[in-house]
Design a protein around this motif. Structure first.
Motif, PDB file in Angstrom:
ATOM      1  N   ARG A   1      49.450  78.921  31.458  1.00 22.73           N
ATOM      2  CA  ARG A   1      48.367  79.891  31.523  1.00 22.73           C
ATOM      3  C   ARG A   1      48.907  81.316  31.449  1.00 22.73           C
ATOM      4  O   ARG A   1      50.117  81.535  31.417  1.00 22.73           O
ATOM      5  N   LEU A   2      48.005  82.285  31.424  1.00 23.02           N
ATOM      6  CA  LEU A   2      48.412  83.659  31.159  1.00 23.02           C
ATOM      7  C   LEU A   2      49.338  84.220  32.237  1.00 23.02           C
ATOM      8  O   LEU A   2      50.255  84.985  31.931  1.00 23.02           O
ATOM      9  N   ARG A   3      49.113  83.857  33.490  1.00 24.65           N
ATOM     10  CA  ARG A   3      49.992  84.372  34.551  1.00 24.65           C
ATOM     11  C   ARG A   3      51.421  83.880  34.356  1.00 24.65           C
ATOM     12  O   ARG A   3      52.383  84.629  34.544  1.00 24.65           O
ATOM     13  N   GLY A   4      51.576  82.602  33.967  1.00 24.64           N
ATOM     14  CA  GLY A   4      52.906  82.081  33.681  1.00 24.64           C
ATOM     15  C   GLY A   4      53.532  82.761  32.471  1.00 24.64           C
ATOM     16  O   GLY A   4      54.749  83.020  32.448  1.00 24.64           O
ATOM     17  N   GLN A   5      52.723  83.058  31.471  1.00 24.43           N
ATOM     18  CA  GLN A   5      53.235  83.775  30.303  1.00 24.43           C
ATOM     19  C   GLN A   5      53.693  85.181  30.689  1.00 24.43           C
ATOM     20  O   GLN A   5      54.713  85.673  30.194  1.00 24.43           O
ATOM     21  N   HIS A   6      52.931  85.821  31.558  1.00 22.84           N
ATOM     22  CA  HIS A   6      53.322  87.148  32.047  1.00 22.84           C
ATOM     23  C   HIS A   6      54.676  87.072  32.751  1.00 22.84           C
ATOM     24  O   HIS A   6      55.563  87.906  32.535  1.00 22.84           O
ATOM     25  N   SER A   7      54.859  86.053  33.584  1.00 27.78           N
ATOM     26  CA  SER A   7      56.128  85.861  34.275  1.00 27.78           C
ATOM     27  C   SER A   7      57.279  85.754  33.288  1.00 27.78           C
ATOM     28  O   SER A   7      58.340  86.380  33.464  1.00 27.78           O
ATOM     29  N   LEU A   8      57.084  84.968  32.250  1.00 27.44           N
ATOM     30  CA  LEU A   8      58.142  84.797  31.260  1.00 27.44           C
ATOM     31  C   LEU A   8      58.435  86.101  30.521  1.00 27.44           C
ATOM     32  O   LEU A   8      59.591  86.405  30.205  1.00 27.44           O
ATOM     33  N   GLU A   9      57.413  86.890  30.246  1.00 27.55           N
ATOM     34  CA  GLU A   9      57.646  88.184  29.612  1.00 27.55           C
ATOM     35  C   GLU A   9      58.510  89.081  30.497  1.00 27.55           C
ATOM     36  O   GLU A   9      59.295  89.891  30.002  1.00 27.55           O
ATOM     37  N   LEU A  10      58.368  88.928  31.802  1.00 31.62           N
ATOM     38  CA  LEU A  10      59.117  89.776  32.724  1.00 31.62           C
ATOM     39  C   LEU A  10      60.578  89.373  32.865  1.00 31.62           C
ATOM     40  O   LEU A  10      61.443  90.235  33.082  1.00 31.62           O
TER      41      LEU A  10
END
Length: 711
Positions: A445-454
């Motif tokens: 989901r988007l929160r996990g994708q955000h984590s990976l971007e970080l």
């Protein structure tokens, strides 16, 4: 609650002796640092400080665990009491089976609560008496009966719709966790981030407990016990938990024996059901009433329904497990990965992702679950599995070593934001086909994708970098669809006020920082766009959204492109209509389309009322907050980020933490709201962990309950 003063006198003397075996040092923000001579004294101090900071809540939790709420609050509490009575009986029976240190923690905690009640009776309701036991504390730690999905199964039996493929809207109950290997940190030491997202009433309690030579642990001690559900660190290692919601239950349909009432046919014979009667007393005005109910059980599990010639039995992993506190205490005392993993292999904690880091430089992730090893396809939440013999039902869990896990993977990180385990590390993804069918499917989901971007491709980080990144407020959803929206609005020949609003959105930086302008307009539009989406698309996965993904996005999420999808808008015309509505609605509610996010979104706690940044994980924020709508149109943070810990395993350990809603729920306490503004400003406090740091930061020291009881 029966209480005899004469019988209590010897216990009071023992409690006074325990007070002499422990010292409490309160540091800045009221964090208690407990130094105890033994585990009983440590539990005693934890009971005392929790009563100091949250008194009535602790008492109510222990009463609930005893199944005695109705005795004081009336018939409205009967359902709770009937549910908890079997748990309490189990706690009484199993307390002697626990290791001595665990028993000492439970019994010490009860003694600390009792001593506080004895000395502060005037501050508590008159019916509260110092008569709690270690079994009460043990029952509180075991928790009430939990049967996820059971409601949907019963609804289906009674003729309701089959909603097996439906996914409810994602809430804020979740967490973020990172572990970074030495190769990814500037210090060359591992770093751990623990960031749960539960309601601000969830009861996280920050504390530091030292039993010299036996334990030195800093973390969260959930209210109501000394070792309810713990995460944190010691000088050697630490871990974080994130919810994973595994399928731990199966409902089996057994054939009724037509010749014998209350029997079912199994393994070629007739097996009797066991009827269990329970009588609970309840306050009935000035008197006491009693109600009796009965349940049925079988050797396979509790009976949840009978009808149509069938007996429906729930077989749930962990149903009779009682060693959760014992497992956590072993984890808290572990000095290396082997000891910690051996504690995990007790399987007493039946759910949760675990993210781990240690002083030796190891990082580790496991999708932990006492997952049934099924001899049949899963029935899910709405179907029962026919069973007529032992080979038809599950009898053992999937081995711990067969669960999804990663040790020191390529790229030097592991992370989890409540998604399934397969994309925990993009350099070393786990293959879905290696794992049982009753595990979740691949999703990010988007929160996990955000984590990976970080963290996926970043360079080496400091602990302070991790604290900064943890507060990231970028709304990833806006990155995926805002450009499409602005183009569609401009192509529609909009009214001037709509065109002006589109310009505001284009200038917006896609963050929900407190000072950011444009986020409210975008969020208002998104809610409208989702609510007007066609719902009857059962084949389209929602991936965390309250509507089918292909009704929202031009490119729905796909495992083939896991961090760039979803992307684009599925329906430009509907998006434009929703935007025109959102412009009018935003102006109506807040007076302008470019109102600052923090003017509406607030931290309100005690005397503090300040702007705050953060949004729903469903929108892709890593800094997750959920809000309650107020009558004046503003929103108050009530869930999401609240207790946060970041730790670096240097020698000595360094750490930062924040507990947004403070150490104490008592409005008169100086530590009720002293972290709220700190949290809203995206700051964290340094953790005092070494003896020297604790001494420097101490603002009060005392022995709990050492004073004489009032006459």
């Amino acid at each position: 609650m029966v209480f005899a003063l004469a019988a209590y006198a010897p216990a009071a003397a023992a409690q006074a002796e325990l007070a002499g075996q422990v010292e409490i040092r309160r540091t800045s923000y009221g964090v208690p640092h407990i130094r105890a001579e033994n585990f009983r004294a440590a539990g005693f101090a934890l009971g005392w400080v929790q009563m100091e900071d949250h008194g009535p809540r602790i008492v109510l939790g222990l009463l609930r665990a005893r199944g005695e709420l109705a005795l004081h609050f009336g018939a409205d509490s009967l359902d709770s009491d009937f549910a908890y009575r079997p748990v309490h009986r189990r706690a009484v029976a199993t307390l002697p089976l626990l290791e001595q240190d665990t028993r000492d923690m439970y019994e010490g905690f009860a003694a600390g609560v009792n001593r506080y009640v004895e000395l502060h009776a005037a501050d508590l309701p008159a019916w509260v008496r110092p008569a709690f036991t270690g079994a009460d504390v043990h029952a509180q730690g075991m928790g009430g009966p939990g049967t996820p999905g059971l409601g949907r199964f019963i609804e289906r039996l009674r003729g309701g719709p089959d909603r097996r493929d439906a996914q409810p809207p994602a809430g804020e109950d979740g967490s973020n966790a990172w572990a970074l290997a030495p190769s990814r940190t500037k210090s060359g030491r591992a770093i751990l981030l623990r960031n749960p997202h539960l309601a601000w009433s969830a009861g996280y309690y920050e504390a530091h407990v030292t039993v010299p030579g036996a334990m030195d642990f800093y973390g969260d001690f959930r209210l109501g016990g000394p070792i309810v559900l713990v995460g944190g660190f010691n000088p050697y290692l630490g871990w974080a938990t994130t919810n994973n919601a595994p399928d731990l239950e199966e409902v089996y349909a057994l054939d009724v024996d037509p010749a014998r009432p209350d029997h079912y046919l199994f393994d070629g014979g007739s097996v009797p059901l066991r009827r269990v009667e329970e009588t609970v007393a309840f306050r009935n005005g000035p008197g006491i009433g009693r109600e009796t109910r009965h349940t049925w059980s079988s050797p396979l599990g509790p009976v949840i329904h009978r009808g149509g010639g069938k007996v429906y039995v729930l077989r749930a992993a962990g149903e009779n497990e009682f060693r959760g506190g014992e497992q956590f205490l072993k984890m808290m005392r572990a000095r290396n990965r082997t000891e910690w993993t051996n504690a995990m292999k007790m399987r007493a904690r039946v759910t949760s992702n675990l993210t781990y880091a240690d002083r030796d430089g190891n990082i580790f992730y496991v999708w932990n679950a006492t997952l049934p090893s099924l001899p049949h396809p899963s029935g899910g939440d709405t179907a029962a599995v026919p069973a007529s013999r032992s080979s038809d039902v599950w009898t053992k869990p999937v081995p711990f070593d067969s669960l999804p896990q990663l040790l020191n993977p390529r790229g030097g990180y592991v992370r989890n934001e409540n998604d399934p385990p397969y994309l925990t590390n993009l350099f070393q993804p786990l293959r879905r086909g290696r794992y049982p069918a009753n595990m979740p499917e691949v999703e990010l989901r988007l929160r996990g994708q955000h984590s990976l971007e970080l963290i996926h491709n970043t360079g080496k980080l400091t602990l302070e970098d991790v604290v900064r990144l943890k507060h990231s407020m970028r709304m990833i959803l806006a990155d995926r669809v805002k450009d499409d929206l602005v183009k569609a609005v401009r192509a529609s020949t909009p009214a001037p006020e709509v065109a002006d609003a589109a310009a505001v959105l284009e200038r917006w930086d896609n963050t929900v920082a407190a000072e950011s302008r444009g986020g409210l307009l975008f969020e208002t539009w998104w809610r409208r766009y989702v609510s007007t989406a066609p719902q009857a698309r059962p084949s389209a996965a929602s991936v965390g959204f309250p509507a089918p993904a292909d009704a929202l996005f031009r490119r729905p999420w796909t495992a083939a492109d896991p961090i760039a999808t979803p992307h684009g808008l599925a329906d430009a015309a509907r998006a434009v209509e929703a935007f025109a509505w959102a412009v009018a609605e935003t102006k109506r509610r807040w007076g302008a389309v470019d109102v600052e996010w923090g003017r509406v979104h607030r931290v309100r706690h005690g005397s503090v009322d300040v702007p705050v940044g953060g949004c729903s994980g469903q929108l892709g924020c890593f800094r997750v907050l959920g809000f309650r709508e107020e009558a004046d149109g503003t929103r108050t943070a009530v869930t999401g980020d609240g207790w946060v810990l970041a730790v670096e395993f240097t020698d000595p350990v360094r750490a930062y933490s924040v507990l947004a809603y403070g150490q104490s729920s008592r409005p008169g306490s100086p530590h009720h709201d002293d972290q709220a503004a700190l949290f809203a400003a995206n700051r964290m406090k340094p953790v005092a962990f070494t003896e020297a740091d604790v001494e420097r930061a101490t603002i009060r020291r005392y022995r709990p309950g050492a004073e004489a009881a009032p006459r």
